[in-house]
Design a protein around this motif. Structure first.
Motif, mmCIF file in Angstrom:
data_model
loop_
_atom_site.group_PDB
_atom_site.id
_atom_site.type_symbol
_atom_site.label_atom_id
_atom_site.label_comp_id
_atom_site.label_asym_id
_atom_site.label_seq_id
_atom_site.Cartn_x
_atom_site.Cartn_y
_atom_site.Cartn_z
ATOM 1 N N TRP A 57 108.481 -48.035 78.798
ATOM 2 C CA TRP A 57 109.510 -47.537 79.698
ATOM 3 C C TRP A 57 108.983 -46.339 80.472
ATOM 4 N N ARG A 58 109.151 -46.369 81.762
ATOM 5 C CA ARG A 58 108.780 -45.239 82.614
ATOM 6 C C ARG A 58 109.948 -44.972 83.554
ATOM 7 N N PHE A 59 110.496 -43.789 83.453
ATOM 8 C CA PHE A 59 111.642 -43.418 84.279
ATOM 9 C C PHE A 59 111.444 -41.973 84.700
ATOM 10 N N ASN A 60 111.215 -41.762 85.983
ATOM 11 C CA ASN A 60 111.049 -40.402 86.477
ATOM 12 C C ASN A 60 111.524 -40.313 87.919
ATOM 13 N N THR A 61 111.688 -39.099 88.358
ATOM 14 C CA THR A 61 112.121 -38.856 89.734
ATOM 15 C C THR A 61 111.405 -37.627 90.272
ATOM 16 N N SER A 62 111.329 -37.556 91.571
ATOM 17 C CA SER A 62 110.738 -36.391 92.224
ATOM 18 C C SER A 62 111.457 -36.152 93.544
ATOM 19 N N VAL A 63 111.424 -34.910 93.980
ATOM 20 C CA VAL A 63 111.933 -34.572 95.310
ATOM 21 C C VAL A 63 110.788 -34.884 96.259
ATOM 22 N N SER A 64 110.914 -35.980 97.000
ATOM 23 C CA SER A 64 109.795 -36.390 97.838
ATOM 24 C C SER A 64 109.831 -35.737 99.214
ATOM 25 N N MET A 65 111.014 -35.373 99.666
ATOM 26 C CA MET A 65 111.115 -34.719 100.960
ATOM 27 C C MET A 65 112.421 -33.925 100.967
ATOM 28 N N ILE A 66 112.358 -32.727 101.487
ATOM 29 C CA ILE A 66 113.574 -31.921 101.571
ATOM 30 C C ILE A 66 113.513 -31.096 102.852
ATOM 31 N N LYS A 67 114.618 -31.073 103.557
ATOM 32 C CA LYS A 67 114.722 -30.289 104.777
ATOM 33 C C LYS A 67 116.096 -29.635 104.773
ATOM 34 N N TYR A 68 116.090 -28.319 104.826
ATOM 35 C CA TYR A 68 117.356 -27.611 104.922
ATOM 36 C C TYR A 68 117.134 -26.310 105.683
ATOM 37 N N ARG A 69 118.232 -25.806 106.239
ATOM 38 C CA ARG A 69 118.127 -24.600 107.046
ATOM 39 C C ARG A 69 119.370 -23.745 106.826
ATOM 40 N N ILE A 156 120.580 -43.697 84.326
ATOM 41 C CA ILE A 156 121.081 -45.058 84.155
ATOM 42 C C ILE A 156 122.146 -44.935 83.079
ATOM 43 N N ASP A 157 123.391 -45.256 83.435
ATOM 44 C CA ASP A 157 124.502 -45.070 82.507
ATOM 45 C C ASP A 157 124.217 -45.660 81.134
ATOM 46 N N GLY A 158 124.381 -44.833 80.124
ATOM 47 C CA GLY A 158 124.218 -45.265 78.743
ATOM 48 C C GLY A 158 122.784 -45.492 78.315
ATOM 49 N N ALA A 159 121.821 -45.178 79.187
ATOM 50 C CA ALA A 159 120.432 -45.481 78.839
ATOM 51 C C ALA A 159 119.520 -44.258 78.860
ATOM 52 N N ASP A 160 119.377 -43.619 79.997
ATOM 53 C CA ASP A 160 118.370 -42.574 80.125
ATOM 54 C C ASP A 160 118.682 -41.699 81.332
ATOM 55 N N TRP A 161 118.107 -40.518 81.359
ATOM 56 C CA TRP A 161 118.198 -39.633 82.517
ATOM 57 C C TRP A 161 116.887 -38.882 82.665
ATOM 58 N N THR A 162 116.635 -38.412 83.885
ATOM 59 C CA THR A 162 115.412 -37.674 84.186
ATOM 60 C C THR A 162 115.683 -36.741 85.360
ATOM 61 N N TYR A 163 114.784 -35.820 85.589
ATOM 62 C CA TYR A 163 114.960 -34.907 86.713
ATOM 63 C C TYR A 163 113.608 -34.555 87.325
ATOM 64 N N GLY A 164 113.662 -34.097 88.571
ATOM 65 C CA GLY A 164 112.472 -33.631 89.281
ATOM 66 C C GLY A 164 112.826 -32.395 90.084
ATOM 67 N N VAL A 165 112.010 -31.369 89.994
ATOM 68 C CA VAL A 165 112.247 -30.093 90.666
ATOM 69 C C VAL A 165 111.493 -30.063 91.994
ATOM 70 N N ASP A 166 112.105 -29.479 93.004
ATOM 71 C CA ASP A 166 111.452 -29.254 94.290
ATOM 72 C C ASP A 166 110.497 -28.063 94.128
ATOM 73 N N TYR A 167 109.343 -28.341 93.514
ATOM 74 C CA TYR A 167 108.385 -27.285 93.171
ATOM 75 C C TYR A 167 107.915 -26.478 94.380
ATOM 76 N N GLU A 168 107.725 -27.141 95.507
ATOM 77 C CA GLU A 168 107.185 -26.464 96.693
ATOM 78 C C GLU A 168 108.101 -25.385 97.241
ATOM 79 N N ASN A 169 109.409 -25.604 97.147
ATOM 80 C CA ASN A 169 110.354 -24.664 97.743
ATOM 81 C C ASN A 169 111.178 -23.893 96.732
ATOM 82 N N CYS A 170 110.959 -24.106 95.454
ATOM 83 C CA CYS A 170 111.779 -23.460 94.437
ATOM 84 C C CYS A 170 111.488 -21.965 94.407
#
Length: 189
Positions: A57-69, A156-170
């Protein structure tokens, strides 16, 4: 037989009648017959495929693009975040992930001690194969755009969760307790 050999020759590996001894740990420990030598024809609809992978099982996420002002004389931030989610079972992407995976966007406060919802529900965009989150947030007194630390949350409801931090702008210092902080935050709802 010539027809069958020509049809199967484009297949890189096909086997029938596999036999693996107890304790076999790799395919070379087993014996099998090549599919075209089986002597029994395989008709349309009878095919079976097995995909083997070494990662269950591989479940991950990342902030791939973020734009805010900053908007409204610096009292708000506005923009979008794109979260890339990978959900694979034995090396194969889960089918219909857009309907099985849910996403949201969080912000870690500038002290690194509390979280808040920014967007409760991401929208899957097929053209990018990613989830889009909206950023619309009032800034607290003394807070600036640089104090933001956005986090993509996927589950995924009832299964797993993951998170990814916006490292570049944090703009916030956080440590290894972030996972626990997120868990406590999401289970409180």
């Amino acid at each position: 037989e010539t027809y069958l050999t020509e049809k199967v020759s484009s297949v890189t590996f096909g086997a029938t009648r596999p036999s693996c001894p107890s304790g076999a740990s790799q395919i070379s420990d087993c014996t099998w017959s090549d599919v075209y030598q089986s002597g029994v024809p395989c008709f349309e609809g009878e095919q079976i495929a097995v995909h083997c992978g070494d990662t269950p099982w591989r479940f991950n996420t990342s902030v791939s693009m973020i734009k805010y002002r900053s908007v409204n004389s610096g009292s708000k931030v506005s923009g979008r975040a794109w979260c890339d989610v990978t959900a694979e079972k034995y090396g194969v992407e889960i089918a219909d992930a857009k309907n099985k995976v849910s996403t949201a966007l969080l912000n870690l406060n500038k002290n690194g001690t509390a979280l808040e919802w920014v967007d409760y529900e991401g929208t899957y965009k097929k053209s990018k194969d990613m989830w889009r989150m909206k950023i619309r947030r009032e800034l607290a007194e003394g807070e600036s755009k640089g104090d933001m630390c956005f986090i993509c949350l996927a589950w995924i409801d009832g299964a797993d969760w993951t998170y990814g931090v916006d490292y570049e702008n944090c703009g916030v210092h956080y440590d290894s307790t972030l996972g626990s902080l997120i868990y406590n935050f999401i289970t409180s709802y």
